[in-house]
Design a protein around this motif. Structure first.
Motif, PDB file in Angstrom:
ATOM      1  N   GLN A  57     -18.182 -10.018  10.347  1.00 33.11           N
ATOM      2  CA  GLN A  57     -18.361  -8.635  10.771  1.00 33.11           C
ATOM      3  C   GLN A  57     -17.693  -8.409  12.127  1.00 33.11           C
ATOM      4  O   GLN A  57     -17.040  -7.388  12.341  1.00 33.11           O
ATOM      5  N   VAL A  64     -10.531  -3.443  13.529  1.00 31.78           N
ATOM      6  CA  VAL A  64     -10.631  -1.983  13.526  1.00 31.78           C
ATOM      7  C   VAL A  64     -10.414  -1.438  14.931  1.00 31.78           C
ATOM      8  O   VAL A  64      -9.652  -0.488  15.141  1.00 31.78           O
ATOM      9  N   SER A  70      -5.663  -2.076   7.507  1.00 26.04           N
ATOM     10  CA  SER A  70      -6.031  -2.803   6.299  1.00 26.04           C
ATOM     11  C   SER A  70      -6.096  -4.295   6.616  1.00 26.04           C
ATOM     12  O   SER A  70      -5.683  -4.726   7.696  1.00 26.04           O
ATOM     13  N   ALA A  89     -18.789  -6.862   2.141  1.00 29.33           N
ATOM     14  CA  ALA A  89     -18.741  -5.407   2.304  1.00 29.33           C
ATOM     15  C   ALA A  89     -17.871  -5.009   3.495  1.00 29.33           C
ATOM     16  O   ALA A  89     -17.081  -4.062   3.397  1.00 29.33           O
ATOM     17  N   ALA A  90     -17.989  -5.719   4.610  1.00 29.84           N
ATOM     18  CA  ALA A  90     -17.185  -5.402   5.796  1.00 29.84           C
ATOM     19  C   ALA A  90     -15.698  -5.583   5.508  1.00 29.84           C
ATOM     20  O   ALA A  90     -14.873  -4.742   5.874  1.00 29.84           O
ATOM     21  N   ARG A  92     -14.263  -5.522   2.523  1.00 27.27           N
ATOM     22  CA  ARG A  92     -13.881  -4.502   1.531  1.00 27.27           C
ATOM     23  C   ARG A  92     -13.680  -3.137   2.197  1.00 27.27           C
ATOM     24  O   ARG A  92     -12.761  -2.401   1.849  1.00 27.27           O
ATOM     25  N   ASP A  93     -14.529  -2.811   3.175  1.00 31.80           N
ATOM     26  CA  ASP A  93     -14.407  -1.521   3.866  1.00 31.80           C
ATOM     27  C   ASP A  93     -13.034  -1.339   4.502  1.00 31.80           C
ATOM     28  O   ASP A  93     -12.483  -0.249   4.489  1.00 31.80           O
ATOM     29  N   LEU A  94     -12.483  -2.393   5.072  1.00 29.47           N
ATOM     30  CA  LEU A  94     -11.179  -2.289   5.722  1.00 29.47           C
ATOM     31  C   LEU A  94     -10.045  -2.739   4.807  1.00 29.47           C
ATOM     32  O   LEU A  94      -8.984  -2.126   4.787  1.00 29.47           O
ATOM     33  N   GLY A  96     -10.149  -3.179   1.351  1.00 26.65           N
ATOM     34  CA  GLY A  96     -10.142  -2.648  -0.002  1.00 26.65           C
ATOM     35  C   GLY A  96     -10.599  -3.680  -1.014  1.00 26.65           C
ATOM     36  O   GLY A  96     -10.745  -4.865  -0.701  1.00 26.65           O
ATOM     37  N   THR A 116     -13.447  -9.254  -2.702  1.00 28.53           N
ATOM     38  CA  THR A 116     -14.336  -8.139  -2.367  1.00 28.53           C
ATOM     39  C   THR A 116     -14.384  -7.116  -3.478  1.00 28.53           C
ATOM     40  O   THR A 116     -13.539  -7.057  -4.318  1.00 28.53           O
TER      41      THR A 116
END
Length: 116
Positions: A57, A64, A70, A89-90, A92-94, A96, A116
């Motif tokens: 994380q 970020v 990405s 999840a973290a 995948r959020d950035l 994909g 992810t």
């Protein structure tokens, strides 16, 4: 699922960076992510009274905060047998869906590549 093929040198690099962060900081986990331009971000577990983040994380947050759009790949070095859902999840959020998360043991050996 485990990878039988040899690791790409860039993937080996992020595992090595994650392992170094874990050892250098004496934390339970070390992580590294590689963004769409090839830049890497390295972090360890954050365990403050007011803030708790896994190493992955933290590495994603650093990417970020530095302007990454990405992720190409992520790595975490840990004693855990599987990648944590919050870590996936973290990423995948950035990165994909389908971004690989390389899970390695403290010895740096790849155990699993999660998607992810």
């Amino acid at each position: 699922m485990s990878d039988a093929a040899p690791l790409d040198p860039e993937d080996r690099k992020i595992i090595t960076l994650a392992r170094s962060a874990r050892a250098r900081n004496g934390v339970p986990e070390g992580a590294a992510v590689r963004d769409e331009t090839g830049r890497t971000y390295v972090a360890g577990t954050v365990a403050l009274d007011s803030l708790r983040l896994t190493a992955l994380q933290t590495a994603v947050a650093m990417a970020v905060a530095s302007g990454a759009k990405s992720l190409e790949a992520a790595a975490v070095v840990t004693e855990a047998a599987d990648a944590a859902d919050i870590d996936l999840a973290a990423v995948r959020d950035l990165g994909g869906p389908g971004t690989p998360v390389l899970l390695a043991g403290p010895d740096g050996e790849l155990r699993v590549t999660a998607r992810t």
